[in-house]
Design a protein around this motif. Structure first.
Motif, PDB file in Angstrom:
ATOM      1  N   LYS A 207     -15.419   7.582  -7.364  1.00  0.00           N
ATOM      2  CA  LYS A 207     -15.097   5.517  -7.997  1.00  0.00           C
ATOM      3  C   LYS A 207     -14.002   5.532  -6.938  1.00  0.00           C
ATOM      4  N   LEU A 208     -12.569   6.437  -7.737  1.00  0.00           N
ATOM      5  CA  LEU A 208     -11.785   5.547  -7.298  1.00  0.00           C
ATOM      6  C   LEU A 208     -10.875   6.436  -6.334  1.00  0.00           C
ATOM      7  N   VAL A 209     -11.183   7.519  -5.607  1.00  0.00           N
ATOM      8  CA  VAL A 209     -10.861   7.840  -4.859  1.00  0.00           C
ATOM      9  C   VAL A 209     -11.535   6.962  -3.339  1.00  0.00           C
ATOM     10  N   THR A 210     -13.011   6.810  -3.690  1.00  0.00           N
ATOM     11  CA  THR A 210     -13.348   6.098  -2.650  1.00  0.00           C
ATOM     12  C   THR A 210     -12.814   4.635  -2.330  1.00  0.00           C
ATOM     13  N   GLY A 211     -12.568   3.805  -3.879  1.00  0.00           N
ATOM     14  CA  GLY A 211     -12.013   2.596  -3.597  1.00  0.00           C
ATOM     15  C   GLY A 211     -10.670   1.953  -3.104  1.00  0.00           C
ATOM     16  N   SER A 212      -9.649   3.901  -3.579  1.00  0.00           N
ATOM     17  CA  SER A 212      -8.504   4.346  -3.153  1.00  0.00           C
ATOM     18  C   SER A 212      -8.060   3.353  -1.274  1.00  0.00           C
ATOM     19  N   ALA A 213      -9.214   4.378  -0.507  1.00  0.00           N
ATOM     20  CA  ALA A 213      -9.596   4.766   0.320  1.00  0.00           C
ATOM     21  C   ALA A 213     -10.241   3.126   1.032  1.00  0.00           C
ATOM     22  N   PHE A 214     -11.074   2.680   0.642  1.00  0.00           N
ATOM     23  CA  PHE A 214     -11.380   1.188   0.721  1.00  0.00           C
ATOM     24  C   PHE A 214     -10.415   0.216   1.268  1.00  0.00           C
ATOM     25  N   SER A 215      -9.347   0.168   0.124  1.00  0.00           N
ATOM     26  CA  SER A 215      -8.491  -0.555   0.694  1.00  0.00           C
ATOM     27  C   SER A 215      -7.846  -0.871   2.034  1.00  0.00           C
ATOM     28  N   LEU A 216      -7.757   0.264   3.003  1.00  0.00           N
ATOM     29  CA  LEU A 216      -7.556   0.178   4.241  1.00  0.00           C
ATOM     30  C   LEU A 216      -7.954  -0.896   4.466  1.00  0.00           C
ATOM     31  N   ILE A 328       5.203  -4.483   2.098  1.00  0.00           N
ATOM     32  CA  ILE A 328       5.110  -2.853   1.074  1.00  0.00           C
ATOM     33  C   ILE A 328       4.626  -3.508  -0.263  1.00  0.00           C
ATOM     34  N   GLY A 329       5.425  -4.770  -0.683  1.00  0.00           N
ATOM     35  CA  GLY A 329       4.500  -5.678  -1.431  1.00  0.00           C
ATOM     36  C   GLY A 329       3.439  -6.600  -0.574  1.00  0.00           C
ATOM     37  N   LYS A 330       3.435  -6.222   0.164  1.00  0.00           N
ATOM     38  CA  LYS A 330       1.442  -6.593   0.220  1.00  0.00           C
ATOM     39  C   LYS A 330       0.711  -5.415   0.411  1.00  0.00           C
ATOM     40  N   ILE A 331       1.088  -4.489   0.301  1.00  0.00           N
ATOM     41  CA  ILE A 331       0.200  -3.552   0.274  1.00  0.00           C
ATOM     42  C   ILE A 331      -0.131  -2.992  -1.078  1.00  0.00           C
ATOM     43  N   PHE A 332       0.355  -3.845  -2.429  1.00  0.00           N
ATOM     44  CA  PHE A 332       0.260  -2.809  -3.682  1.00  0.00           C
ATOM     45  C   PHE A 332       0.193  -4.164  -3.840  1.00  0.00           C
ATOM     46  N   ALA A 333      -0.129  -5.201  -3.263  1.00  0.00           N
ATOM     47  CA  ALA A 333      -1.186  -6.511  -3.683  1.00  0.00           C
ATOM     48  C   ALA A 333      -2.096  -6.362  -3.540  1.00  0.00           C
ATOM     49  N   ILE A 334      -2.642  -5.462  -1.903  1.00  0.00           N
ATOM     50  CA  ILE A 334      -4.325  -5.566  -2.001  1.00  0.00           C
ATOM     51  C   ILE A 334      -4.501  -4.430  -2.583  1.00  0.00           C
ATOM     52  N   PHE A 335      -3.896  -3.098  -2.510  1.00  0.00           N
ATOM     53  CA  PHE A 335      -3.665  -2.400  -3.497  1.00  0.00           C
ATOM     54  C   PHE A 335      -5.407  -1.881  -4.180  1.00  0.00           C
ATOM     55  N   PHE A 336      -4.587  -2.671  -5.576  1.00  0.00           N
ATOM     56  CA  PHE A 336      -4.858  -1.995  -6.718  1.00  0.00           C
ATOM     57  C   PHE A 336      -6.279  -3.208  -7.001  1.00  0.00           C
ATOM     58  N   PRO A 337      -6.759  -4.814  -6.774  1.00  0.00           N
ATOM     59  CA  PRO A 337      -7.691  -5.646  -6.665  1.00  0.00           C
ATOM     60  C   PRO A 337      -8.699  -4.763  -5.613  1.00  0.00           C
ATOM     61  N   ILE A 338      -8.377  -4.170  -4.570  1.00  0.00           N
ATOM     62  CA  ILE A 338      -9.468  -3.068  -3.072  1.00  0.00           C
ATOM     63  C   ILE A 338     -10.298  -2.490  -3.997  1.00  0.00           C
ATOM     64  N   MET A 339      -9.091  -1.271  -4.433  1.00  0.00           N
ATOM     65  CA  MET A 339      -9.565  -0.009  -5.216  1.00  0.00           C
ATOM     66  C   MET A 339     -10.229  -0.616  -6.101  1.00  0.00           C
ATOM     67  N   GLY A 340     -10.016  -1.972  -7.037  1.00  0.00           N
ATOM     68  CA  GLY A 340     -10.902  -1.709  -8.808  1.00  0.00           C
ATOM     69  C   GLY A 340     -12.168  -2.561  -7.679  1.00  0.00           C
ATOM     70  N   PHE A 341     -12.422  -3.085  -6.938  1.00  0.00           N
ATOM     71  CA  PHE A 341     -13.911  -3.449  -6.791  1.00  0.00           C
ATOM     72  C   PHE A 341     -14.457  -2.418  -6.061  1.00  0.00           C
TER      73      PHE A 341
END
Length: 417
Positions: A207-216, A328-341
């Motif tokens: 799930k962690l890998v899936t969420g990380s990839a989906f944040s794209l 780069i700030g936008k990328i990190f701001a997006i990554f964690f919530p999207i990976m999380g959901f």
């Protein structure tokens, strides 16, 4: 504050003479006949100026000057020598000395040389500082000015939401199609990188890998540009602030929703006709069908609740991305919530516009039938009534209530309301 001086010379007469001269000039003078001790003193305390003899036992004066350049860079160094020559003066300046004075010298001569060295040192420092400031003006330092929560709320309500509500519908539709396709890209990548993960690695890691990839997907929407229905739920704060009407917002939501669906189907067609679903002996296609079947098997109430959690996080990702001034700030701001959901298992209506049609068409057109999956439940009717409707309802609640209205109430609500 009194200026300070360190004198390094193996001749006690020179030390006594210079100490008297510069004490009268107002300096606090420290002396030593040992060059190694002089280096230790210079490293331990900053001196305005350092006088250093050329020829001394234990260590050559030029070597002392070179080391002072690193150990006491704030000091103006003056080389003094009883064996003057142009070559020696030039070499001393190359090693870091600000000036050179031949022995013997009069009080006026050494005082003039020292004050000139101090002035030259200050001039160099000012010039270097000016160059640094010039470079700094062109250096991207916006990250130091990232917006705080209240500033984001004002931006969303007074600028972003208004711009979206007043945009031409043709532009919104094109950008909406792009966003639908971008979220589809995220979904396709997530399935591609996780479909053959070894079960022994555990469902949590998958799930962690899936969420990380989906944040794209949301990174593409926010950074490249796109209109996403779920993110646009934040426009409610513009309505509550009196900047736009519900009629305009609902109309634009409808356009973007349909455009997102069109973009998602476009990505589904790309996936199907590319034959990429055949990857791993059609195992990728089977994973897509299994995902779609699981989504249409959710209880109506469960789908709504999962969707609330999803868009709470999606809108927070958009919200935090607005705070960042740099990509780069936008990328990190997006990554964690999207990976999380995604890792948690929440439901996103636009993502499902890709996932479920892809599964239906793979099953219907290519006969992909994973073991243990009841394909009778994977229908267009089930897609709409068992997933798309409840998930859309939940997404609206999550984005409108928990983020849009929540932050409007916290930061923008007029007193007394």
């Amino acid at each position: 504050m009194a200026q300070t001086m360190l004198i390094i010379d193996d001749d006690p007469a020179v030390l006594a003479s210079c100490q008297r001269i510069f004490t009268e000039e107002g300096f606090q003078v420290t002396t030593t006949t040992n060059p190694l001790e002089g280096l230790e003193l210079a490293a331990a305390k900053p001196y305005t100026v350092i006088l250093c003899d050329w020829q001394m036992p234990e260590l050559d004066g030029l070597d002392v000057v070179a080391r002072l350049e690193n150990e006491a860079p704030e000091s103006a160094v003056v080389m003094i020598s009883g064996f003057p020559s142009v070559d020696r003066a030039t070499e001393a300046m190359k090693r870091g000395a600000m000036d050179y004075q031949a022995k013997p010298f009069t009080p006026e001569e050494i005082a003039s040389t020292v004050h000139k060295a101090i002035a030259n040192k200050l001039g160099r420092e000012k010039k270097a500082l000016g160059r640094f400031e010039s470079i700094l003006k062109d250096f991207p330092t916006q990250m130091l000015d990232d917006k705080g929560p209240k500033n984001i709320a004002e931006t969303v309500a007074h600028t972003v939401g208004v711009a979206k509500a007043t945009s031409a519908w043709k532009s919104l539709f094109v950008l909406g199609m792009m966003a639908g396709a971008y979220i589809g890209f995220g979904g396709l990548l997530a399935t591609t990188v996780s479909f053959d993960m070894n079960p022994s690695m555990g469902i949590g890691l998958k799930k962690l890998v899936t969420g990380s990839a989906f944040s794209l997907g949301l990174m593409l929407v926010v950074i490249a540009g796109g209109e996403l229905f779920t993110g646009n739920n934040l426009m409610v704060s513009s309505v509550m602030s009196g900047k736009v009407t519900w009629r305009k917002v609902l109309a634009k939501w409808g356009i973007v929703y349909l455009a997102n669906f069109a973009g998602s189907i476009l990505l589904v067609m790309l996936f199907l006709f590319s034959g990429l679903w055949k990857t791993g002996g059609s195992a990728l296609g089977a994973a897509a069908v299994s995902t779609a079947a699981a989504k249409v098997s959710l209880d109506f109430g469960e789908a709504i609740v999962r969707a609330i959690g999803c868009n709470w996080l999606v809108c927070l990702a958009v919200w935090m991305a607005l705070s960042a001034r740099q990509t780069i700030g936008k990328i990190f701001a997006i990554f964690f919530p999207i990976m999380g959901f995604v890792a948690i298992g929440f439901e996103h209506c636009i993502a499902n516009m890709y996932f479920i049609p892809a599964g239906i068409l793979l099953s219907d057109w290519y006969g992909i039938a994973p073991k243990g999956v009841d394909l009778n439940t994977l229908t267009w009717a089930a897609f709409v009534f068992k997933n798309l409707i409840p998930v859309t309802i939940g997404n609206v609640i999550g984005g409108v209530v928990f983020v849009g209205l929540g932050y409007w109430g916290a930061y923008l609500r007029p007193a007394g309301r």
